[in-house]
Design an enzyme around this catalytic site. Structure first.
Site, mmCIF file in Angstrom:
data_model
loop_
_atom_site.group_PDB
_atom_site.id
_atom_site.type_symbol
_atom_site.label_atom_id
_atom_site.label_comp_id
_atom_site.label_asym_id
_atom_site.label_seq_id
_atom_site.Cartn_x
_atom_site.Cartn_y
_atom_site.Cartn_z
ATOM 1 N N SER A 97 0.846 -1.193 0.000
ATOM 2 C CA SER A 97 0.000 0.000 0.000
ATOM 3 C C SER A 97 0.881 1.242 0.000
ATOM 4 O O SER A 97 2.100 1.143 0.054
ATOM 5 C CB SER A 97 -0.912 0.000 1.231
ATOM 6 O OG SER A 97 -0.148 0.311 2.379
ATOM 7 N N LYS A 98 0.253 2.386 -0.010
ATOM 8 C CA LYS A 98 0.998 3.649 -0.098
ATOM 9 C C LYS A 98 2.028 3.789 1.001
ATOM 10 O O LYS A 98 3.021 4.488 0.840
ATOM 11 C CB LYS A 98 0.041 4.851 -0.026
ATOM 12 C CG LYS A 98 -1.101 4.834 -0.973
ATOM 13 C CD LYS A 98 -2.394 4.419 -0.251
ATOM 14 C CE LYS A 98 -2.909 3.104 -0.804
ATOM 15 N NZ LYS A 98 -3.724 2.307 0.087
ATOM 16 N N ARG A 99 1.768 3.160 2.111
ATOM 17 C CA ARG A 99 2.720 3.238 3.223
ATOM 18 C C ARG A 99 4.118 2.797 2.799
ATOM 19 O O ARG A 99 5.112 3.225 3.356
ATOM 20 C CB ARG A 99 2.270 2.333 4.381
ATOM 21 C CG ARG A 99 1.066 2.811 5.135
ATOM 22 C CD ARG A 99 0.750 1.867 6.267
ATOM 23 N NE ARG A 99 0.350 0.531 5.789
ATOM 24 C CZ ARG A 99 1.066 -0.555 5.983
ATOM 25 N NH1 ARG A 99 2.206 -0.498 6.626
ATOM 26 N NH2 ARG A 99 0.629 -1.710 5.529
#
Length: 492
Positions: free
Chosen positions: A254-256
């Site tokens: 994910s964007k993390r």
RNA sequence: GUCUCCAUCGUCUAGUGGUUAGGACAACGGGUUUUCAUCCCGUCAACGGGGGUUCAAUUCCCCCUGGAGAUGCCA
């Protein structure tokens, strides 16, 4: 078998690595099997679907060079391929299940459902999910709810007994007791749109899909879909659940973890061939040794048997390596064209290049090529050519263990040599500067580094003579003179 | 909580009932080089644990552990 596979994303966000990998595997499988690759847009979530996301889907596939045989824009014999345009169809089939007693109307309010869920989570109840409150409603009870103006949803009557099994090409048989299958999931929402489960099953059947290749996060829904196929009296397709793509920490990517949208990778200057190649090697391998494949080659050699079962971690470093390899394969002209937009955006050159800019760009390419990991790296690499550099600090100008006076001499003598270069070659020039170093009793670096810092403003730069040539002799000279002044100023 | 799936170097992976368990990225070291990068060479590094089956298990079976996913009127 006449293979027909599909990529069926929902346009609720930018296309990301995981989705694209699924698209690619489907596409390659279709090509390798001589089958059809179908694109279907699952925009049944009216809240989250956006035109931007849909456009991003088209842009991404176009950038990757993935063309669909049937789908939006190109059409096909099973259209429309956008689910919101198939609205009536789902209603029809959903009501058919109700009429046959295989589904039912549910009038439960969100509040009740939320409270239920919260209560179940808190008490760590064995039974999670809908409590089948409306499963056995009488006609009178239903009429009462209807009279209140409540818009019902339609839920599937999942059998309470028995178990359901489906076969997965990779995993083998996977079964679940029916009581563990999602309890009576919603098929048709109160706004009349179908949920994924309903639309997916209906469309895959109607579109003649033979193989379903989708991420492993869908495995738990497998039995549910089988129950639906059985309810409709249809033959289920062949399933092949793809391993997921994870982040460094082992969680779903994910964007993390950094950039995940293909659009971001494109903007940073990753080449589509590198992204395709790398992404294809996560969860699939040819023989464990060969690792370079073009899109066309993958469309030849791809096979389901070589897909890995375990999830794979997305390694940004390895992507960088692939990208560098592909960049180095580009011709001067190709790379110039790829780099130009970044230089334009930085304000270094004009969109409509002047002839000087074109010349500069062309001579720049061979110098930066092997130094680039991503195309955007070029901006910082050549900034000193287009903008005035900050005054170098004294410490920066001084090589390790080298005093100011020698360095000043080194700079002044270097300047003389460079100015008096005539038509001497780079090799000859290098010889002369080396000789200078020897005369001064310092290392070669003791000559080159001060000049490099003076000219480029940095200890890291393209080769010195290239840098000077690209910058222009006049500017180079004045930057060296300035460096001398700075050092001399320090002596006083 | 429940259900389902998975398990070879840090990462991506190859592989086999008997192998020095192979490759790549990364890391580290060295060489080439005017810096960086490229390129070349090398080093480090793995079969999660316990039971079986077997002459022999990394490989086959079971359990455990660990990880992930699902459990939505999202897909």
């Amino acid at each position: 078998m006449n293979v027909r596979v599909r990529y069926a994303p929902s346009p609720t966000g930018m296309q990301h690595i995981g989705g694209v990998r699924t698209a690619l595997f489907n596409y390659f499988f279709a090509r390798a099997q001589g089958g059809k690759f179908i694109l279907r847009v699952e925009d049944t979530d009216q809240e989250r679907s956006t035109p931007e996301a849909l456009q991003d889907l088209y842009d991404t596939l176009a950038w990757l060079g993935v063309e669909w045989d049937e789908g939006p824009i190109v059409g096909g014999p099973y259209g429309p391929y956008i689910q919101s345009e198939r609205f009536g169809l789902y209603q029809e089939y959903a009501h058919r299940l109700v009429a046959e007693g295989k589904a039912y109307y549910c009038y439960c309010a969100h509040e009740r459902l939320d409270a239920l869920r919260e209560e179940q989570t808190e008490s760590k109840s064995q039974q999670q999910g809908y409590d089948r409150h409306c499963r056995e409603l009488s006609q009178e009870q239903r009429n009462a709810r209807e009279a209140e103006g409540i818009k019902p949803v339609i839920r599937l009557k999942v059998p309470l007994e028995g178990k359901t099994t489906f076969h997965d090409v990779l995993m083998g048989d996977i079964s679940r007791r029916n009581k563990d299958v999602s309890p009576d999931p919603v098929l048709l929402k109160s706004d009349g749109f179908p949920t994924y489960h309903l639309a997916n099953v209906i469309d895959d059947h109607l579109m003649g899909i033979t193989h379903i290749m989708r991420a492993q996060e869908w495995i738990p829904s497998g039995p549910l879909h089988i129950i639906l196929y059985e309810a409709f009296g249809w033959e289920p397709p062949i399933y092949c659940h793809l391993p997921m793509v994870m982040g460094k920490d082992g969680q779903k990517l994910s964007k993390r973890h950094g950039s995940t949208s293909v659009r971001d990778f494109k903007a940073k200057g990753y080449l589509p061939e590198a992204l395709i190649n790398y992404v294809s090697m996560v969860g699939w391998s040819y023989d464990g040794v060969r690792e370079f494949f073009t899109r066309e080659e993958l469309g030849q050699v791809f096979s389901l048997e070589k897909i890995n079962k375990a999830p794979g971690v997305f390694d940004y470093k390895k992507l960088d390596w692939y990208n560098g390899m592909y960049i180095r394969q580009k011709s001067d002209q190709e790379l110039a064209d790829l780099l130009a937009p970044y230089l334009v955006e930085a304000g270094f050159i004009h969109l409509q290049r002047t002839s000087e800019e074109s010349t500069l760009l062309e001579s720049l390419v061979p110098v930066v090529r092997e130094r680039l990991k991503v195309l955007s790296d070029v901006v910082e690499m050549v900034r000193f050519l287009f903008e005035e550099i900050a005054e170098p600090a004294v410490e920066q100008l001084l090589p390790k263990n080298q005093e100011i006076p020698v360095t000043v001499t080194a700079l002044e003598k270097s300047l003389e040599i460079i100015m008096a270069r005539g038509d001497a070659s780079d090799a000859e020039l290098e010889l002369r500067l080396s000789a200078l170093a020897e005369q001064l009793g310092i290392k070669i670096n003791g000559v080159f580094m001060p000049v490099r810092v003076a000219v480029t403003g940095s200890t890291v730069s393209p080769p010195l003579f290239d840098s000077i040539r690209l910058l222009g002799l006049d500017k180079a000279i004045s930057r060296i003179e300035r460096a001398v002044t700075i050092l001399k100023g320090e002596v006083r």
